[in-house]
Design a protein around this motif. Structure first.
Motif, PDB file in Angstrom:
ATOM      1  N   CYS A 106      -7.351   0.680   0.483  1.00 33.73           N
ATOM      2  CA  CYS A 106      -7.092  -0.447   1.719  1.00 33.73           C
ATOM      3  C   CYS A 106      -7.480  -1.600   2.550  1.00 33.73           C
ATOM      4  O   CYS A 106      -8.270  -0.376   3.917  1.00 33.73           O
ATOM      5  N   CYS A 156       0.956  -1.075  -0.301  1.00 33.82           N
ATOM      6  CA  CYS A 156       0.137   0.148  -0.101  1.00 33.82           C
ATOM      7  C   CYS A 156       1.081   1.260   0.082  1.00 33.82           C
ATOM      8  O   CYS A 156       1.730   1.547   0.796  1.00 33.82           O
ATOM      9  N   CYS A 181       0.615   3.131   3.987  1.00 33.31           N
ATOM     10  CA  CYS A 181       0.239   1.783   5.095  1.00 33.31           C
ATOM     11  C   CYS A 181       2.220   1.780   4.394  1.00 33.31           C
ATOM     12  O   CYS A 181       2.610   1.264   6.030  1.00 33.31           O
ATOM     13  N   CYS A 194      -5.633   0.929   6.020  1.00 35.05           N
ATOM     14  CA  CYS A 194      -5.350   2.294   6.720  1.00 35.05           C
ATOM     15  C   CYS A 194      -7.076   2.869   6.184  1.00 35.05           C
ATOM     16  O   CYS A 194      -6.863   4.407   5.794  1.00 35.05           O
TER      17      CYS A 194
HETATM   18 ZN    ZN Z   1      -2.537   0.834   3.180  1.00 38.88          ZN
END
Ligand code: ZN
Length: 254
Positions: A68, A43, A46, A71
């Protein structure tokens, strides 16, 4: 159109989506000089490495509702779009060409286009290494498995593509980049000289329409550079698939 069984069609669709997911990574990482194998996909917010289940093309995006899992940041719709486009492109090329050597050229063309679509849209760069890789591939295909008729038409196309785009580049250096000149040299090799002319005309036409519509909608300001790549892709694919028909229609119309 060729008679294709459903299994072959689905096979190429799934293969296209899986490769499309890899082409996203190539298009995003190669312009930055990063490795395309390591680190594994993560990601961008994060930094968490994606689980295998999150790597399933399109479906993972749909069932995570575009966010995601960790996050909750939004995932770019570019990913599923490219995956779907490559899947559709591969299966459509199978319908058009059937199980034929030209299918190899067609699939390579879809692959090249999806990678430069990503890098041109995100960075406005068409990376040299990508062009070079596909140039070698197309020279091999046209020299051995899938020659044009006559064989030298591929070389004539490359020369026409290079010279015409270079002239445009000299006249209008802010309009196109050196990457576009190199790209059309490679496309000329795939298309042959006549279809290269058609591709250049269609790309300019689509670019003018796209730029005009963008300005009317207020999305693009006058003199602001826009990525020309998507229009080259659209114009060249149209020339590759319908160029001969367009030429015939035009000649009859004269
Ligand atoms: Zn993320």
């Amino acid at each position: 159109m060729h008679q294709i069984d459903v299994m072959s069609f689905l096979l190429l669709f799934v293969l296209g989506m899986v490769l499309g997911s890899f082409f996203n990574v190539i298009g995003l990482r190669v312009p930055k000089g990063q490795s395309i194998v390591a680190p594994r996909s993560h990601c961008p917010y994060c930094k968490r490495t994606l689980a295998t289940i999150e790597l399933i093309p399109v479906l993972s995006y749909v069932w995570q509702r575009g966010r995601c899992r960790n996050c909750r940041q939004k995932i770019s719709p570019l990913y599923p779009f490219v995956e779907l486009a490559v899947g559709s492109g591969f299966s459509i090329m199978l319908l058009v060409f059937g199980w034929n050597m030209e299918l190899l050229v067609a699939l390579a063309l879809v692959s090249l286009f999806s990678i430069i679509f990503v890098s041109d849209l995100v960075y406005m760069i068409i990376p040299d290494r990508i062009i070079l890789f596909f140039a070698i591939l197309f020279v091999l295909f046209r020299a051995t498995l899938a020659p044009l008729n006559p064989w030298w038409d591929a070389w004539a196309g490359a020369v026409v593509g290079y010279i015409l785009l270079f002239i445009v580049y000299l006249i209008y250096p802010n309009g196109i980049g050196g990457g576009d000149v190199k790209l059309f040299t490679v496309l000329g090799f795939v298309l042959g000289w006549k279809l290269t002319l058609v591709a250049i005309m269609l790309s300019s036409l689509f670019g003018a329409i796209g730029g005009g519509v963008g300005m009317m909608l207020g999305r693009i300001k006058r003199r602001e550079p826009i990525p020309f790549g998507p229009f080259i892709i659209l114009g060249s694919l149209t020339a590759y698939l319908y160029g001969d028909a367009l030429i015939q229609w035009y000649v009859r119309w004269l």
